[in-house]
Motif scaffolding. Structure first.
Motif, PDB file in Angstrom:
ATOM      1  N   GLY A  59      -8.474  -3.359  -2.526  1.00 39.58           N
ATOM      2  CA  GLY A  59      -8.343  -3.105  -4.238  1.00 39.58           C
ATOM      3  C   GLY A  59      -6.748  -2.599  -4.408  1.00 39.58           C
ATOM      4  O   GLY A  59      -6.318  -2.838  -5.642  1.00 39.58           O
ATOM      5  N   PHE A  60      -6.213  -1.739  -3.647  1.00 42.50           N
ATOM      6  CA  PHE A  60      -4.750  -1.169  -4.042  1.00 42.50           C
ATOM      7  C   PHE A  60      -3.861  -2.448  -3.833  1.00 42.50           C
ATOM      8  O   PHE A  60      -3.146  -2.487  -4.728  1.00 42.50           O
ATOM      9  CB  PHE A  60      -4.420  -0.329  -3.240  1.00 42.50           C
ATOM     10  CG  PHE A  60      -5.016   1.267  -3.560  1.00 42.50           C
ATOM     11  CD1 PHE A  60      -5.091   1.655  -4.678  1.00 42.50           C
ATOM     12  CD2 PHE A  60      -5.435   2.035  -2.395  1.00 42.50           C
ATOM     13  CE1 PHE A  60      -5.671   2.817  -5.022  1.00 42.50           C
ATOM     14  CE2 PHE A  60      -5.821   3.384  -2.699  1.00 42.50           C
ATOM     15  CZ  PHE A  60      -6.096   3.742  -3.856  1.00 42.50           C
ATOM     16  N   PHE A  61      -4.078  -3.118  -2.870  1.00 44.57           N
ATOM     17  CA  PHE A  61      -3.088  -4.359  -3.021  1.00 44.57           C
ATOM     18  C   PHE A  61      -3.286  -5.202  -4.088  1.00 44.57           C
ATOM     19  O   PHE A  61      -2.228  -5.818  -4.659  1.00 44.57           O
ATOM     20  CB  PHE A  61      -3.104  -4.958  -1.577  1.00 44.57           C
ATOM     21  CG  PHE A  61      -2.555  -4.324  -0.507  1.00 44.57           C
ATOM     22  CD1 PHE A  61      -1.199  -4.250  -0.465  1.00 44.57           C
ATOM     23  CD2 PHE A  61      -3.279  -3.812   0.702  1.00 44.57           C
ATOM     24  CE1 PHE A  61      -0.549  -3.463   0.530  1.00 44.57           C
ATOM     25  CE2 PHE A  61      -2.505  -3.242   1.610  1.00 44.57           C
ATOM     26  CZ  PHE A  61      -1.283  -3.151   1.658  1.00 44.57           C
ATOM     27  N   PRO A 109       6.156   4.553  -6.035  1.00 40.35           N
ATOM     28  CA  PRO A 109       4.910   5.099  -5.693  1.00 40.35           C
ATOM     29  C   PRO A 109       4.105   3.947  -5.320  1.00 40.35           C
ATOM     30  O   PRO A 109       3.165   4.102  -4.314  1.00 40.35           O
ATOM     31  CB  PRO A 109       4.427   5.911  -7.146  1.00 40.35           C
ATOM     32  CG  PRO A 109       5.802   6.243  -7.643  1.00 40.35           C
ATOM     33  CD  PRO A 109       6.692   5.117  -7.391  1.00 40.35           C
ATOM     34  N   ALA A 110       3.830   2.989  -5.990  1.00 41.94           N
ATOM     35  CA  ALA A 110       2.905   1.809  -5.587  1.00 41.94           C
ATOM     36  C   ALA A 110       3.358   1.444  -4.312  1.00 41.94           C
ATOM     37  O   ALA A 110       2.435   0.980  -3.458  1.00 41.94           O
ATOM     38  CB  ALA A 110       3.003   0.934  -6.723  1.00 41.94           C
ATOM     39  N   LEU A 111       4.625   1.152  -3.900  1.00 47.50           N
ATOM     40  CA  LEU A 111       5.188   0.690  -2.573  1.00 47.50           C
ATOM     41  C   LEU A 111       4.706   1.899  -1.665  1.00 47.50           C
ATOM     42  O   LEU A 111       4.285   1.168  -0.573  1.00 47.50           O
ATOM     43  CB  LEU A 111       6.474   0.419  -2.470  1.00 47.50           C
ATOM     44  CG  LEU A 111       7.227  -0.121  -1.285  1.00 47.50           C
ATOM     45  CD1 LEU A 111       6.591  -1.427  -0.980  1.00 47.50           C
ATOM     46  CD2 LEU A 111       8.556  -0.076  -1.617  1.00 47.50           C
ATOM     47  N   THR A 165      -1.886  -3.917  -7.144  1.00 48.29           N
ATOM     48  CA  THR A 165      -0.171  -3.808  -7.064  1.00 48.29           C
ATOM     49  C   THR A 165       0.316  -4.991  -7.659  1.00 48.29           C
ATOM     50  O   THR A 165       1.572  -5.058  -8.238  1.00 48.29           O
ATOM     51  CB  THR A 165       0.307  -3.207  -5.751  1.00 48.29           C
ATOM     52  OG1 THR A 165       0.057  -4.325  -4.787  1.00 48.29           O
ATOM     53  CG2 THR A 165       0.080  -1.883  -5.398  1.00 48.29           C
ATOM     54  N   ILE A 166      -0.108  -6.305  -7.290  1.00 47.78           N
ATOM     55  CA  ILE A 166       0.525  -7.416  -7.804  1.00 47.78           C
ATOM     56  C   ILE A 166       0.536  -7.368  -9.343  1.00 47.78           C
ATOM     57  O   ILE A 166       1.833  -7.771 -10.002  1.00 47.78           O
ATOM     58  CB  ILE A 166      -0.517  -8.621  -7.153  1.00 47.78           C
ATOM     59  CG1 ILE A 166      -0.592  -8.887  -5.799  1.00 47.78           C
ATOM     60  CG2 ILE A 166      -0.054 -10.039  -7.785  1.00 47.78           C
ATOM     61  CD1 ILE A 166      -1.396  -9.840  -5.161  1.00 47.78           C
ATOM     62  N   PRO A 167      -0.310  -7.229  -9.964  1.00 45.58           N
ATOM     63  CA  PRO A 167      -0.090  -7.221 -11.619  1.00 45.58           C
ATOM     64  C   PRO A 167       0.691  -6.086 -11.935  1.00 45.58           C
ATOM     65  O   PRO A 167       1.319  -6.260 -12.996  1.00 45.58           O
ATOM     66  CB  PRO A 167      -1.591  -7.096 -12.474  1.00 45.58           C
ATOM     67  CG  PRO A 167      -2.486  -6.751 -11.122  1.00 45.58           C
ATOM     68  CD  PRO A 167      -2.034  -6.948  -9.883  1.00 45.58           C
ATOM     69  N   TYR A 168       0.623  -5.049 -11.262  1.00 44.07           N
ATOM     70  CA  TYR A 168       1.625  -3.938 -11.489  1.00 44.07           C
ATOM     71  C   TYR A 168       3.096  -4.156 -11.622  1.00 44.07           C
ATOM     72  O   TYR A 168       3.791  -4.018 -12.299  1.00 44.07           O
ATOM     73  CB  TYR A 168       1.330  -2.812 -10.539  1.00 44.07           C
ATOM     74  CG  TYR A 168       2.199  -1.520 -10.924  1.00 44.07           C
ATOM     75  CD1 TYR A 168       1.754  -0.614 -11.953  1.00 44.07           C
ATOM     76  CD2 TYR A 168       3.027  -0.878 -10.042  1.00 44.07           C
ATOM     77  CE1 TYR A 168       2.655   0.412 -12.280  1.00 44.07           C
ATOM     78  CE2 TYR A 168       3.715   0.140 -10.209  1.00 44.07           C
ATOM     79  CZ  TYR A 168       3.676   0.838 -11.230  1.00 44.07           C
ATOM     80  OH  TYR A 168       4.181   1.886 -11.665  1.00 44.07           O
TER      81      TYR A 168
END
Length: 157
Positions: free
Chosen positions: A49-51, A19-21, A54-57
């Motif tokens: 902000g979303f991008f 979903p994040a992708l 997603t890195i720490p996610y």
């Protein structure tokens, strides 16, 4: 049985990344479309902000995958697991901070679009991230105490 349950959890961790992708792909596509909003800067701030979140996610998902691999290898009670939990804790904190920092932009968007649910969604994600960070810190502390007890018992024998 243990391998089957960790395999299920590994697949779940992989599925959690999809979903994040999808959100990143949709938001990247929306950057290249004609802006409908009279304030296109808000859209850029949200996408950035979303991008950024997603890195720490994905780092946290990778650490969870590594933690499950440690369980498979019977080295769950090791410093490697403590380090993985520590990284998951930091990732949860950073995701929460990113979404809290996005709240003013979400507030402006909610006022403009007359959709107060946007603010609530941002706060829910931030709260969930902080809960995951606290849970990771508790597990890290418990695992470190268990490792200390294990090493203390090995010294007394």
């Amino acid at each position: 049985m243990k391998r089957a349950s960790t395999l299920f959890l590994k697949i779940s961790v992989f599925v959690m990344g999809l979903p994040a992708l999808a959100i990143c792909v949709v938001s990247a596509v929306s950057l290249f479309q004609e802006p409908i909003d009279p304030f296109p800067g808000k859209l850029y701030a949200i996408v950035i902000g979303f991008f950024a979140a997603t890195i720490p996610y994905y780092v946290a998902l990778y650490q969870a995958f590594k933690l499950l691999s440690y369980i498979d290898k019977n080295i769950a009670f090791s410093e490697l697991s403590v380090q993985a939990l520590k990284k998951i804790k930091y990732c949860g904190i950073s995701i929460g901070i990113i979404f809290v920092a996005m709240e003013p932009v979400l507030y402006i968007m909610a006022q403009h679009m007359d959709a107060p649910g946007i603010i609530l969604l941002g706060l829910i994600v931030a709260f969930a991230s902080f809960v995951i960070a606290v849970f990771g810190a508790v597990l890290e502390r418990l695992l470190q105490d268990a490792i200390n007890l294990k090493s203390e018992n090995e010294l007394t024998v």
